[in-house]
Design a protein around this motif. Structure first.
Motif, PDB file in Angstrom:
ATOM      1  N   THR A 299     106.575 -23.527  24.042  1.00  0.00           N
ATOM      2  CA  THR A 299     105.195 -22.730  24.193  1.00  0.00           C
ATOM      3  C   THR A 299     104.246 -23.717  23.940  1.00  0.00           C
TER       4      THR A 299
ATOM      5  N   LYS B  10      99.699 -23.546  22.854  1.00  0.00           N
ATOM      6  CA  LYS B  10      98.530 -22.754  22.671  1.00  0.00           C
ATOM      7  C   LYS B  10      97.523 -23.862  22.642  1.00  0.00           C
TER       8      LYS B  10
ATOM      9  N   SER C 274      93.355 -24.046  21.048  1.00  0.00           N
ATOM     10  CA  SER C 274      91.985 -23.411  20.409  1.00  0.00           C
ATOM     11  C   SER C 274      91.139 -24.378  20.021  1.00  0.00           C
TER      12      SER C 274
ATOM     13  N   ARG D 131      89.223 -22.147  23.245  1.00  0.00           N
ATOM     14  CA  ARG D 131      89.419 -22.377  24.667  1.00  0.00           C
ATOM     15  C   ARG D 131      88.067 -22.717  25.596  1.00  0.00           C
TER      16      ARG D 131
ATOM     17  N   SER E  63      98.980 -26.266  19.685  1.00  0.00           N
ATOM     18  CA  SER E  63      99.901 -25.951  18.802  1.00  0.00           C
ATOM     19  C   SER E  63     100.925 -25.434  19.711  1.00  0.00           C
ATOM     20  N   GLY E  64     102.307 -25.654  19.304  1.00  0.00           N
ATOM     21  CA  GLY E  64     103.127 -25.160  20.061  1.00  0.00           C
ATOM     22  C   GLY E  64     104.650 -24.900  19.360  1.00  0.00           C
TER      23      GLY E  64
ATOM     24  N   SER F  51     105.834 -26.084  29.353  1.00  0.00           N
ATOM     25  CA  SER F  51     105.329 -25.034  28.630  1.00  0.00           C
ATOM     26  C   SER F  51     104.698 -24.326  29.723  1.00  0.00           C
TER      27      SER F  51
ATOM     28  N   VAL G 229      97.784 -24.417  29.929  1.00  0.00           N
ATOM     29  CA  VAL G 229      96.679 -23.846  29.072  1.00  0.00           C
ATOM     30  C   VAL G 229      95.471 -24.530  29.545  1.00  0.00           C
TER      31      VAL G 229
END
Length: 174
Positions: free
Chosen positions: A76, A78, A80, A82, A93-94, A166, A169
């Motif tokens: 995964t 993510k 931040s 965005r 982060s993942g 992943s 994003v």
């Protein structure tokens, strides 16, 4: 060459990582035409061995075969925030999902370009729980541009999973 019905087959497995032990999975019995079916449980990549003993008390199998079951890692990612300023900072982060051996596993973070090209951003290591983090500052970016990123775990010796990525994003420069 003739089919053996009612034959008892031993099934064992060993994870695809260094120093992995072979463990018994169970036994299966062939049907009337000598066929059998093994449905392995969910788990890491591993080698499965099916062996046949002509007589139950034989010390070694009369025949055996091995197959490799490749399982992709769950990864995964993510990011931040965005939306960020042209020289802003983002935090990735993942997590690597499942399995033993996550501590120290390398995860590459890529910026995605056109036509499936990947531009390396960095390579990080995961902790014992599979978490990884990275902080990135944009150097020269233009307002209105959208960037896509992905995390990719390439197959490694001590983490028994096949290469996986992943979902991507996105980050927009405001």
């Amino acid at each position: 060459g003739a089919a053996v019905s009612g034959a008892v087959l031993d099934v064992t497995q060993a994870a695809e990582r260094s120093a992995a032990r072979t463990r018994p999975v169970g036994q299966v019995i062939t049907d009337g035409s000598g066929r059998f079916r093994v449905l392995p449980r969910a788990g890491s990549s591993r080698a499965l061995t099916v062996s046949y003993r002509a007589f139950m008390l034989d010390a070694s199998p009369a025949a055996s075969t091995q197959l490799k079951l490749q399982t992709r890692a769950g990864v995964t990612l993510k990011v931040s925030p965005r939306r960020v300023a042209p020289r802003g900072v983002i935090r990735f982060s993942g997590k690597l999902r499942g399995g033993p051996g996550r501590a120290g596993t390398q995860v590459a973070i890529y910026a995605l370009g056109g036509r499936r090209s990947r531009i390396p951003v960095t390579t990080v290591r995961s902790d014992a729980q599979g978490h990884f983090r990275y902080r990135y500052r944009f150097q020269t970016s233009t307002r209105g541009v959208t960037y896509r990123f992905e995390a990719r775990m390439h197959a490694q010796r001590d983490y028994p999973y096949a290469t996986a990525s992943s979902r991507s994003v996105t980050v927009r420069i405001r």
